[in-house]
Write a protein that holds these residues in place. Sequence first.
Motif, PDB file in Angstrom:
ATOM      1  N   ARG A  33       0.834  -1.207   0.000  1.00  0.00           N
ATOM      2  CA  ARG A  33       0.000   0.000   0.000  1.00  0.00           C
ATOM      3  C   ARG A  33       0.868   1.257   0.000  1.00  0.00           C
ATOM      4  NH1 ARG A  33      -3.179  -3.105   3.932  1.00  0.00           N
ATOM      5  NH2 ARG A  33      -4.685  -4.234   2.675  1.00  0.00           N
ATOM      6  N   ALA A  34       2.008   1.204   0.673  1.00  0.00           N
ATOM      7  CA  ALA A  34       2.931   2.346   0.659  1.00  0.00           C
ATOM      8  C   ALA A  34       3.527   2.561  -0.737  1.00  0.00           C
ATOM      9  CB  ALA A  34       4.051   2.135   1.685  1.00  0.00           C
ATOM     10  N   LEU A  35       3.520   1.516  -1.562  1.00  0.00           N
ATOM     11  CA  LEU A  35       4.010   1.610  -2.942  1.00  0.00           C
ATOM     12  C   LEU A  35       2.877   1.943  -3.920  1.00  0.00           C
ATOM     13  CD1 LEU A  35       6.384  -1.506  -3.009  1.00  0.00           C
ATOM     14  CD2 LEU A  35       7.064   0.911  -2.925  1.00  0.00           C
ATOM     15  N   ALA A  36       1.693   2.259  -3.402  1.00  0.00           N
ATOM     16  CA  ALA A  36       0.511   2.672  -4.179  1.00  0.00           C
ATOM     17  C   ALA A  36      -0.372   1.520  -4.644  1.00  0.00           C
ATOM     18  CB  ALA A  36       0.889   3.555  -5.368  1.00  0.00           C
ATOM     19  N   PHE A  37      -0.100   0.290  -4.213  1.00  0.00           N
ATOM     20  CA  PHE A  37      -0.970  -0.820  -4.563  1.00  0.00           C
ATOM     21  C   PHE A  37      -2.234  -0.776  -3.707  1.00  0.00           C
ATOM     22  CE2 PHE A  37       3.027  -2.553  -6.122  1.00  0.00           C
ATOM     23  CZ  PHE A  37       2.647  -3.237  -7.261  1.00  0.00           C
ATOM     24  N   LYS A  38      -3.313  -1.278  -4.277  1.00  0.00           N
ATOM     25  CA  LYS A  38      -4.567  -1.484  -3.552  1.00  0.00           C
ATOM     26  C   LYS A  38      -4.809  -2.980  -3.517  1.00  0.00           C
ATOM     27  CE  LYS A  38      -5.687   2.950  -3.632  1.00  0.00           C
ATOM     28  NZ  LYS A  38      -5.352   3.749  -2.506  1.00  0.00           N
ATOM     29  N   GLY A  39      -5.462  -3.432  -2.466  1.00  0.00           N
ATOM     30  CA  GLY A  39      -5.805  -4.847  -2.385  1.00  0.00           C
ATOM     31  C   GLY A  39      -5.531  -5.417  -1.026  1.00  0.00           C
ATOM     32  N   SER A  40      -5.681  -6.733  -0.922  1.00  0.00           N
ATOM     33  CA  SER A  40      -5.443  -7.425   0.340  1.00  0.00           C
ATOM     34  C   SER A  40      -5.209  -8.899   0.045  1.00  0.00           C
ATOM     35  CB  SER A  40      -6.632  -7.250   1.284  1.00  0.00           C
ATOM     36  OG  SER A  40      -7.788  -7.835   0.722  1.00  0.00           O
ATOM     37  N   ILE A  77       9.744  -6.651  -5.330  1.00  0.00           N
ATOM     38  CA  ILE A  77       8.590  -6.019  -5.977  1.00  0.00           C
ATOM     39  C   ILE A  77       8.894  -4.553  -6.242  1.00  0.00           C
ATOM     40  CG2 ILE A  77       6.192  -5.261  -5.628  1.00  0.00           C
ATOM     41  CD1 ILE A  77       5.798  -7.942  -4.050  1.00  0.00           C
ATOM     42  N   SER A  78       9.424  -3.872  -5.249  1.00  0.00           N
ATOM     43  CA  SER A  78       9.729  -2.450  -5.379  1.00  0.00           C
ATOM     44  C   SER A  78      10.768  -2.185  -6.469  1.00  0.00           C
ATOM     45  CB  SER A  78      10.224  -1.904  -4.040  1.00  0.00           C
ATOM     46  OG  SER A  78      10.564  -0.555  -4.142  1.00  0.00           O
ATOM     47  N   ALA A  79      11.809  -2.992  -6.497  1.00  0.00           N
ATOM     48  CA  ALA A  79      12.910  -2.769  -7.436  1.00  0.00           C
ATOM     49  C   ALA A  79      12.605  -3.243  -8.859  1.00  0.00           C
ATOM     50  CB  ALA A  79      14.176  -3.464  -6.930  1.00  0.00           C
ATOM     51  N   TYR A  80      11.835  -4.311  -9.013  1.00  0.00           N
ATOM     52  CA  TYR A  80      11.655  -4.925 -10.326  1.00  0.00           C
ATOM     53  C   TYR A  80      10.191  -5.016 -10.779  1.00  0.00           C
ATOM     54  CZ  TYR A  80      16.379  -6.161  -9.050  1.00  0.00           C
ATOM     55  OH  TYR A  80      17.678  -6.099  -8.635  1.00  0.00           O
ATOM     56  N   GLY A  81       9.308  -5.418  -9.893  1.00  0.00           N
ATOM     57  CA  GLY A  81       7.910  -5.598 -10.270  1.00  0.00           C
ATOM     58  C   GLY A  81       7.174  -4.295 -10.506  1.00  0.00           C
ATOM     59  N   LEU A  82       7.297  -3.365  -9.583  1.00  0.00           N
ATOM     60  CA  LEU A  82       6.608  -2.084  -9.710  1.00  0.00           C
ATOM     61  C   LEU A  82       7.037  -1.329 -10.972  1.00  0.00           C
ATOM     62  CD1 LEU A  82       4.617  -0.024  -8.558  1.00  0.00           C
ATOM     63  CD2 LEU A  82       6.467   0.807  -7.081  1.00  0.00           C
ATOM     64  N   PRO A  83       8.333  -1.189 -11.248  1.00  0.00           N
ATOM     65  CA  PRO A  83       8.719  -0.513 -12.493  1.00  0.00           C
ATOM     66  C   PRO A  83       8.193  -1.214 -13.752  1.00  0.00           C
ATOM     67  CG  PRO A  83      10.601  -0.663 -11.018  1.00  0.00           C
ATOM     68  CD  PRO A  83       9.503  -1.505 -10.417  1.00  0.00           C
ATOM     69  N   ALA A  84       8.175  -2.535 -13.748  1.00  0.00           N
ATOM     70  CA  ALA A  84       7.682  -3.277 -14.919  1.00  0.00           C
ATOM     71  C   ALA A  84       6.190  -3.026 -15.119  1.00  0.00           C
ATOM     72  CB  ALA A  84       7.952  -4.769 -14.761  1.00  0.00           C
ATOM     73  N   LEU A  85       5.422  -3.004 -14.037  1.00  0.00           N
ATOM     74  CA  LEU A  85       3.992  -2.720 -14.163  1.00  0.00           C
ATOM     75  C   LEU A  85       3.763  -1.276 -14.615  1.00  0.00           C
ATOM     76  CD1 LEU A  85       2.513  -4.550 -11.044  1.00  0.00           C
ATOM     77  CD2 LEU A  85       2.142  -5.134 -13.446  1.00  0.00           C
ATOM     78  N   ARG A  86       4.468  -0.337 -14.012  1.00  0.00           N
ATOM     79  CA  ARG A  86       4.288   1.067 -14.382  1.00  0.00           C
ATOM     80  C   ARG A  86       4.648   1.307 -15.845  1.00  0.00           C
ATOM     81  NH1 ARG A  86       6.156   3.960  -8.848  1.00  0.00           N
ATOM     82  NH2 ARG A  86       4.082   3.967  -7.904  1.00  0.00           N
ATOM     83  N   GLU A  87       5.650   0.607 -16.319  1.00  0.00           N
ATOM     84  CA  GLU A  87       6.072   0.737 -17.714  1.00  0.00           C
ATOM     85  C   GLU A  87       4.950   0.311 -18.671  1.00  0.00           C
ATOM     86  OE1 GLU A  87       9.139  -1.929 -20.238  1.00  0.00           O
ATOM     87  OE2 GLU A  87      10.010  -0.915 -18.518  1.00  0.00           O
ATOM     88  N   ARG A  88       4.085  -0.563 -18.200  1.00  0.00           N
ATOM     89  CA  ARG A  88       3.024  -1.093 -19.059  1.00  0.00           C
ATOM     90  C   ARG A  88       1.697  -0.380 -18.890  1.00  0.00           C
ATOM     91  NH1 ARG A  88       7.077  -4.230 -18.361  1.00  0.00           N
ATOM     92  NH2 ARG A  88       7.671  -5.642 -20.009  1.00  0.00           N
ATOM     93  N   LEU A  89       1.647   0.636 -18.036  1.00  0.00           N
ATOM     94  CA  LEU A  89       0.403   1.400 -17.865  1.00  0.00           C
ATOM     95  C   LEU A  89       0.214   2.372 -19.017  1.00  0.00           C
ATOM     96  CD1 LEU A  89       0.369   2.219 -14.048  1.00  0.00           C
ATOM     97  CD2 LEU A  89      -0.892   0.449 -15.265  1.00  0.00           C
TER      98      LEU A  89
END
Length: 142
Positions: free
Chosen positions: A21-28, A130-142
């Motif tokens: 959530r601190a990285l801007a994800f929503k969910g549980s 996730i912060s170093a690799y997953g988040l940038p990969a997802l943001r790149e695809r938005l």
Amino acid sequence: MGDVQTTYRAMLRDDIAPALRALAFKGSGSRYSLPDPESWALLGFQSSRFNTSESLTLTVNLCAVSRLVWESRRREQSHLPERPSPGTFYGHSVWSCRLGHLMPINKDVWWDLHVDAAAKNVASEVVAAISAYGLPALRERL
């Protein structure tokens, strides 16, 4: 002390969810998304089917797709869910990847959790990846 499934659920709830959530994800639980009105950007945790009461392995699946593309696919294939699942391969129109393949190691990565292990250490490793690799990969695809 309980079994490792209890430890896993607590780790997701108490350590991983707040960090995501601190990285801007929503969910549980085991499913999260990056809010975006035009795309699905999803992250999901998967545990192995070979887990025992004392040992569990987990990995992270990611997927991203334009909402317009997804709706088009759903019109063509009525069995598809309203929202894609990060652990399902839908073909080339939906980007999907396991987190380990985005890391320098570039292979499937599964983290080990044991009843007597420090879940916070596992959670920290997973969130860092996730912060170093997953988040940038997802943001790149938005």
